[in-house]
Design an enzyme around this catalytic site. Structure first.
Site, PDB file in Angstrom:
ATOM      1  N   GLU A  21       0.839  -1.202   0.000  1.00  0.00           N
ATOM      2  CA  GLU A  21       0.000   0.000   0.000  1.00  0.00           C
ATOM      3  C   GLU A  21       0.873   1.252   0.000  1.00  0.00           C
ATOM      4  O   GLU A  21       0.545   2.247  -0.646  1.00  0.00           O
ATOM      5  CB  GLU A  21      -0.915   0.019   1.219  1.00  0.00           C
ATOM      6  CG  GLU A  21      -1.966  -1.063   1.222  1.00  0.00           C
ATOM      7  CD  GLU A  21      -2.842  -0.988   2.451  1.00  0.00           C
ATOM      8  OE1 GLU A  21      -4.026  -0.628   2.287  1.00  0.00           O
ATOM      9  OE2 GLU A  21      -2.347  -1.281   3.563  1.00  0.00           O
ATOM     10  N   LYS A  98     -11.939   3.974   1.212  1.00  0.00           N
ATOM     11  CA  LYS A  98     -10.790   3.207   0.722  1.00  0.00           C
ATOM     12  C   LYS A  98     -11.344   2.012  -0.058  1.00  0.00           C
ATOM     13  O   LYS A  98     -11.389   0.886   0.436  1.00  0.00           O
ATOM     14  CB  LYS A  98      -9.919   2.763   1.903  1.00  0.00           C
ATOM     15  CG  LYS A  98      -8.591   2.168   1.513  1.00  0.00           C
ATOM     16  CD  LYS A  98      -7.766   1.884   2.761  1.00  0.00           C
ATOM     17  CE  LYS A  98      -6.425   1.300   2.402  1.00  0.00           C
ATOM     18  NZ  LYS A  98      -5.616   1.002   3.611  1.00  0.00           N
TER      19      LYS A  98
END
Length: 119
Positions: A21, A98
Site C-alpha cells: 500500500e 478506501k
C-alpha cells in the site's frame, strides 16, 4: 447551521499498514460536509464571507497526497483539522473511502466517518 458539501474528491495516496500500500498507492475518495453560517455571504453575495470550497478541495487533496499514515482514521483527522482552519467553518464531517482496501472477500467500500467541531 448551514452546510456546504463536497462529494467524491479523489486523490492518490500511499496510506495503509501493508508495504504494498505504501509502495503502490491507491485512490482514496473523500466526502466533506462543512458546517457554517452562510447568511452573511448570501446577504452580500460575497465569496469572502463564506468558505471557498475550491480551496478546501485543493487542500484536502493535498492531505491525501501528502505524508502517508497507517490508518484512514488518522487521515480523516488530518483532513478535519485542515477544514477547521478556515474562518467560519464551525464543524466538519469527513468520510474517507478506501475502495481498494486489501480485504480477501468481495466488498464495495471501506469508509471511516468522523465529525469534528471548534467546540
Amino acid at each position: 447551521m448551514d452546510r456546504v458539501a463536497l462529494r467524491g474528491l479523489r486523490a492518490r495516496g500511499y496510506h495503509g499498514v501493508f508495504p504494498h500500500e505504501r509502495q503502490e498507492g491507491q485512490t482514496f475518495v473523500v466526502d466533506l460536509t462543512l458546517g457554517l453560517d452562510t447568511r452573511p455571504a448570501a446577504a452580500d453575495d460575497d465569496l469572502a464571507k463564506t468558505v471557498h470550497y475550491g480551496i478546501v478541495a485543493e487542500e484536502v487533496v493535498g492531505v491525501v497526497e501528502g505524508e502517508p499514515v497507517n490508518l484512514i482514521e488518522t487521515l480523516a483527522e488530518r483532513i478535519a483539522r485542515t477544514c477547521l482552519k478556515h474562518d467560519g467553518v464551525q464543524e466538519v464531517e469527513v468520510s474517507v473511502h478506501k475502495p481498494n482496501a486489501p480485504i480477501a472477500v468481495p466488498f464495495d467500500d471501506v469508509t471511516v466517518t468522523i465529525t469534528r467541531s471548534r467546540v
